[in-house]
Scaffold this motif. Structure first.
Motif, PDB file in Angstrom:
ATOM      1  N   HIS A  11       0.838  -1.207   0.000  1.00 41.40           N
ATOM      2  CA  HIS A  11       0.000   0.000   0.000  1.00 41.40           C
ATOM      3  C   HIS A  11       0.871   1.255   0.000  1.00 41.40           C
ATOM      4  O   HIS A  11       0.550   2.242  -0.655  1.00 41.40           O
ATOM      5  CB  HIS A  11      -0.942  -0.005   1.200  1.00 41.40           C
ATOM      6  N   SER A  12       1.991   1.222   0.725  1.00 39.13           N
ATOM      7  CA  SER A  12       2.902   2.375   0.720  1.00 39.13           C
ATOM      8  C   SER A  12       3.457   2.617  -0.677  1.00 39.13           C
ATOM      9  O   SER A  12       3.599   3.773  -1.118  1.00 39.13           O
ATOM     10  CB  SER A  12       4.046   2.141   1.711  1.00 39.13           C
ATOM     11  N   MET A  13       3.797   1.553  -1.378  1.00 37.13           N
ATOM     12  CA  MET A  13       4.285   1.713  -2.750  1.00 37.13           C
ATOM     13  C   MET A  13       3.210   2.298  -3.656  1.00 37.13           C
ATOM     14  O   MET A  13       3.499   3.029  -4.603  1.00 37.13           O
ATOM     15  CB  MET A  13       4.780   0.366  -3.291  1.00 37.13           C
ATOM     16  N   GLU A  14       1.944   1.986  -3.362  1.00 37.39           N
ATOM     17  CA  GLU A  14       0.851   2.572  -4.134  1.00 37.39           C
ATOM     18  C   GLU A  14       0.850   4.096  -4.016  1.00 37.39           C
ATOM     19  O   GLU A  14       0.369   4.798  -4.902  1.00 37.39           O
ATOM     20  CB  GLU A  14      -0.489   2.003  -3.653  1.00 37.39           C
ATOM     21  N   HIS A  15       1.418   4.610  -2.917  1.00 41.91           N
ATOM     22  CA  HIS A  15       1.494   6.061  -2.694  1.00 41.91           C
ATOM     23  C   HIS A  15       2.774   6.676  -3.261  1.00 41.91           C
ATOM     24  O   HIS A  15       2.997   7.869  -3.104  1.00 41.91           O
ATOM     25  CB  HIS A  15       1.406   6.364  -1.198  1.00 41.91           C
ATOM     26  N   GLY A  16       3.615   5.856  -3.860  1.00 46.66           N
ATOM     27  CA  GLY A  16       4.840   6.373  -4.461  1.00 46.66           C
ATOM     28  C   GLY A  16       6.107   6.085  -3.679  1.00 46.66           C
ATOM     29  O   GLY A  16       7.186   6.563  -4.042  1.00 46.66           O
ATOM     30  N   ALA A  17       6.004   5.299  -2.588  1.00 45.92           N
ATOM     31  CA  ALA A  17       7.189   4.963  -1.798  1.00 45.92           C
ATOM     32  C   ALA A  17       8.009   3.880  -2.501  1.00 45.92           C
ATOM     33  O   ALA A  17       7.487   3.095  -3.287  1.00 45.92           O
ATOM     34  CB  ALA A  17       6.786   4.486  -0.410  1.00 45.92           C
ATOM     35  N   LYS A  46      21.055   2.482   3.747  1.00 44.14           N
ATOM     36  CA  LYS A  46      20.518   3.652   4.446  1.00 44.14           C
ATOM     37  C   LYS A  46      21.014   4.947   3.811  1.00 44.14           C
ATOM     38  O   LYS A  46      20.297   5.947   3.764  1.00 44.14           O
ATOM     39  CB  LYS A  46      20.920   3.624   5.917  1.00 44.14           C
ATOM     40  N   ALA A  47      22.260   4.916   3.324  1.00 41.04           N
ATOM     41  CA  ALA A  47      22.879   6.134   2.796  1.00 41.04           C
ATOM     42  C   ALA A  47      22.188   6.652   1.546  1.00 41.04           C
ATOM     43  O   ALA A  47      22.335   7.828   1.198  1.00 41.04           O
ATOM     44  CB  ALA A  47      24.362   5.888   2.513  1.00 41.04           C
ATOM     45  N   VAL A  48      21.456   5.794   0.827  1.00 42.43           N
ATOM     46  CA  VAL A  48      20.791   6.245  -0.403  1.00 42.43           C
ATOM     47  C   VAL A  48      19.316   6.554  -0.163  1.00 42.43           C
ATOM     48  O   VAL A  48      18.625   7.005  -1.091  1.00 42.43           O
ATOM     49  CB  VAL A  48      20.926   5.204  -1.532  1.00 42.43           C
ATOM     50  N   LEU A  49      18.829   6.350   1.052  1.00 41.93           N
ATOM     51  CA  LEU A  49      17.415   6.585   1.328  1.00 41.93           C
ATOM     52  C   LEU A  49      17.129   8.075   1.461  1.00 41.93           C
ATOM     53  O   LEU A  49      17.843   8.785   2.169  1.00 41.93           O
ATOM     54  CB  LEU A  49      16.984   5.890   2.617  1.00 41.93           C
ATOM     55  N   PRO A  50      16.084   8.569   0.836  1.00 41.79           N
ATOM     56  CA  PRO A  50      15.648   9.938   1.105  1.00 41.79           C
ATOM     57  C   PRO A  50      14.983   9.999   2.479  1.00 41.79           C
ATOM     58  O   PRO A  50      14.785   8.973   3.136  1.00 41.79           O
ATOM     59  CB  PRO A  50      14.651  10.214  -0.025  1.00 41.79           C
ATOM     60  N   SER A  51      14.640  11.189   2.917  1.00 48.79           N
ATOM     61  CA  SER A  51      14.082  11.347   4.260  1.00 48.79           C
ATOM     62  C   SER A  51      12.618  10.921   4.355  1.00 48.79           C
ATOM     63  O   SER A  51      12.071  10.824   5.457  1.00 48.79           O
ATOM     64  CB  SER A  51      14.226  12.810   4.710  1.00 48.79           C
ATOM     65  N   SER A  52      11.967  10.671   3.242  1.00 48.49           N
ATOM     66  CA  SER A  52      10.560  10.275   3.263  1.00 48.49           C
ATOM     67  C   SER A  52      10.261   9.395   2.059  1.00 48.49           C
ATOM     68  O   SER A  52      11.057   9.295   1.123  1.00 48.49           O
ATOM     69  CB  SER A  52       9.648  11.504   3.253  1.00 48.49           C
ATOM     70  N   TYR A  53       9.109   8.754   2.104  1.00 45.22           N
ATOM     71  CA  TYR A  53       8.646   7.891   1.003  1.00 45.22           C
ATOM     72  C   TYR A  53       9.675   6.807   0.648  1.00 45.22           C
ATOM     73  O   TYR A  53       9.948   6.554  -0.523  1.00 45.22           O
ATOM     74  CB  TYR A  53       8.266   8.714  -0.222  1.00 45.22           C
ATOM     75  N   ALA A  54      10.222   6.198   1.682  1.00 46.33           N
ATOM     76  CA  ALA A  54      11.137   5.072   1.491  1.00 46.33           C
ATOM     77  C   ALA A  54      11.013   4.147   2.695  1.00 46.33           C
ATOM     78  O   ALA A  54      10.830   4.602   3.827  1.00 46.33           O
ATOM     79  CB  ALA A  54      12.569   5.546   1.331  1.00 46.33           C
ATOM     80  N   SER A  59      12.064  -2.004  -4.815  1.00 51.02           N
ATOM     81  CA  SER A  59      10.758  -2.137  -5.451  1.00 51.02           C
ATOM     82  C   SER A  59       9.975  -0.834  -5.378  1.00 51.02           C
ATOM     83  O   SER A  59       9.868  -0.209  -4.319  1.00 51.02           O
ATOM     84  CB  SER A  59       9.948  -3.255  -4.775  1.00 51.02           C
ATOM     85  N   GLY A  60       9.450  -0.431  -6.528  1.00 56.19           N
ATOM     86  CA  GLY A  60       8.457   0.625  -6.621  1.00 56.19           C
ATOM     87  C   GLY A  60       7.240   0.030  -7.302  1.00 56.19           C
ATOM     88  O   GLY A  60       7.280  -1.109  -7.784  1.00 56.19           O
ATOM     89  N   TRP A  61       6.151   0.778  -7.351  1.00 57.60           N
ATOM     90  CA  TRP A  61       4.938   0.200  -7.911  1.00 57.60           C
ATOM     91  C   TRP A  61       5.165  -0.258  -9.352  1.00 57.60           C
ATOM     92  O   TRP A  61       5.495   0.526 -10.224  1.00 57.60           O
ATOM     93  CB  TRP A  61       3.790   1.194  -7.836  1.00 57.60           C
ATOM     94  N   ASN A  62       5.038  -1.564  -9.570  1.00 58.88           N
ATOM     95  CA  ASN A  62       5.187  -2.209 -10.881  1.00 58.88           C
ATOM     96  C   ASN A  62       6.602  -2.154 -11.457  1.00 58.88           C
ATOM     97  O   ASN A  62       6.804  -2.428 -12.647  1.00 58.88           O
ATOM     98  CB  ASN A  62       4.205  -1.621 -11.905  1.00 58.88           C
ATOM     99  N   ASN A  63       7.581  -1.820 -10.611  1.00 60.97           N
ATOM    100  CA  ASN A  63       8.982  -1.792 -11.054  1.00 60.97           C
ATOM    101  C   ASN A  63       9.855  -2.392  -9.958  1.00 60.97           C
ATOM    102  O   ASN A  63       9.635  -2.129  -8.763  1.00 60.97           O
ATOM    103  CB  ASN A  63       9.449  -0.369 -11.354  1.00 60.97           C
ATOM    104  N   CYS A 115       2.605   8.885   3.389  1.00 61.28           N
ATOM    105  CA  CYS A 115       3.387   7.691   3.740  1.00 61.28           C
ATOM    106  C   CYS A 115       3.670   7.690   5.248  1.00 61.28           C
ATOM    107  O   CYS A 115       4.643   7.148   5.722  1.00 61.28           O
ATOM    108  CB  CYS A 115       4.690   7.661   2.956  1.00 61.28           C
ATOM    109  N   SER A 116       2.788   8.312   5.990  1.00 66.62           N
ATOM    110  CA  SER A 116       2.866   8.335   7.450  1.00 66.62           C
ATOM    111  C   SER A 116       1.435   8.403   7.978  1.00 66.62           C
ATOM    112  O   SER A 116       0.482   8.537   7.213  1.00 66.62           O
ATOM    113  CB  SER A 116       3.675   9.542   7.947  1.00 66.62           C
ATOM    114  N   GLY A 117       1.294   8.269   9.308  1.00 69.79           N
ATOM    115  CA  GLY A 117      -0.028   8.380   9.906  1.00 69.79           C
ATOM    116  C   GLY A 117      -0.862   7.124   9.855  1.00 69.79           C
ATOM    117  O   GLY A 117      -2.062   7.174  10.137  1.00 69.79           O
TER     118      GLY A 117
END
Length: 235
Positions: A141-147, A166-174, A189-193, A225-227
């Motif tokens: 479901h998080s990937m459905e939001h673009g994570a 960890k070093a390549v992760l952005p601060s959100s949506y990961a 993994s991203g949605w369909n990729n 991607c929170s809450g």
């Protein structure tokens, strides 16, 4: 009436000279005592100034050292990517799929492992770093939001490899989490990729984020991607 000087006077010239010498010696002694006391006071003031100068210098150096250390030891800022910055770049090894996006209850059998989309739980997994495996249906479901969901096989990826991810992760949506028994050490993994790699430092991982992070082609772009749900082991 006689003065003190008259009392000290003596009719004997030798005696008188001795008295006068004694008086001079006493005066000189007092002068020397006063001079010595003054010199002691001056020395104490100098020592006090020196102590405060040393204390001040040490304190200043300590503050400078703390400032330098804070910069040196501060974690590197998270990399930033442009939301929806898909350029159509072909990244070697990326697979694309067609998955449903409906909300369901219970366990889903996914076509990909780890999943790269498909039916999922109505509640998404809050983005972040996790030290324990997560429920597929929430992460999808998080990937459905673009994570982007980064998973690694803990049996093949050690602490240094996890730090590299960890070093390549952005601060959100990961999301980063272990995923035991994958057929590859790392999957991104991203949605369909999806990209599977053997090395956590593979530069294609960042390329994947650049291309697919917060993609506008997901079913629910820009959704939160929170809450929602914090999975086990959230760091």
């Amino acid at each position: 009436m006689t003065s003190p000087s008259d009392k000290r006077a003596s009719g004997n010239p030798a005696k008188q000279a001795q008295i006068e010498l004694t008086v001079k010696q006493q005066r000189e002694q007092k002068r020397q005592e006063k001079l010595a006391e003054y010199q002691k006071q001056v020395a104490r003031r100098k020592r006090g100034k020196l102590v405060w100068w040393v204390v001040g210098s040490v304190a200043s150096l300590a503050v400078i050292g703390l400032v330098v250390a804070s910069f040196a030891l501060a974690p590197a800022p998270a990399p930033s990517y442009e939301a929806g910055n898909a350029t159509g770049q072909e990244i070697s090894g990326v697979q694309t799929f067609e998955n449903r996006s409906d909300h369901v209850q219970g366990t889903v059998t996914y076509e990909q492992n780890p999943p790269a989309g498909g039916p999922h739980n109505p509640y998404w997994l809050n983005c972040g770093v996790y030290t324990e495996p997560q429920v597929n249906e929430n992460a999808v479901h998080s990937m459905e939001h673009g994570a982007i969901w980064v998973t690694y096989d803990p049996a093949r990826v050690g602490e240094a490899g996890v730090d590299a991810l960890k070093a390549v992760l952005p601060s959100s949506y990961a999301i980063l989490s272990p995923y035991p028994d994958m057929d590859t050490p790392v999957a991104v993994s991203g949605w369909n990729n999806q990209l599977k790699v053997d090395d956590p430092t593979d530069p294609r991982i960042q390329e994947f984020f650049t291309e697919f992070w917060r993609s506008q082609n997901v079913p629910e772009p820009n959704a939160a991607c929170s809450g929602a749900i914090d999975g086990p082991g959230k760091a």
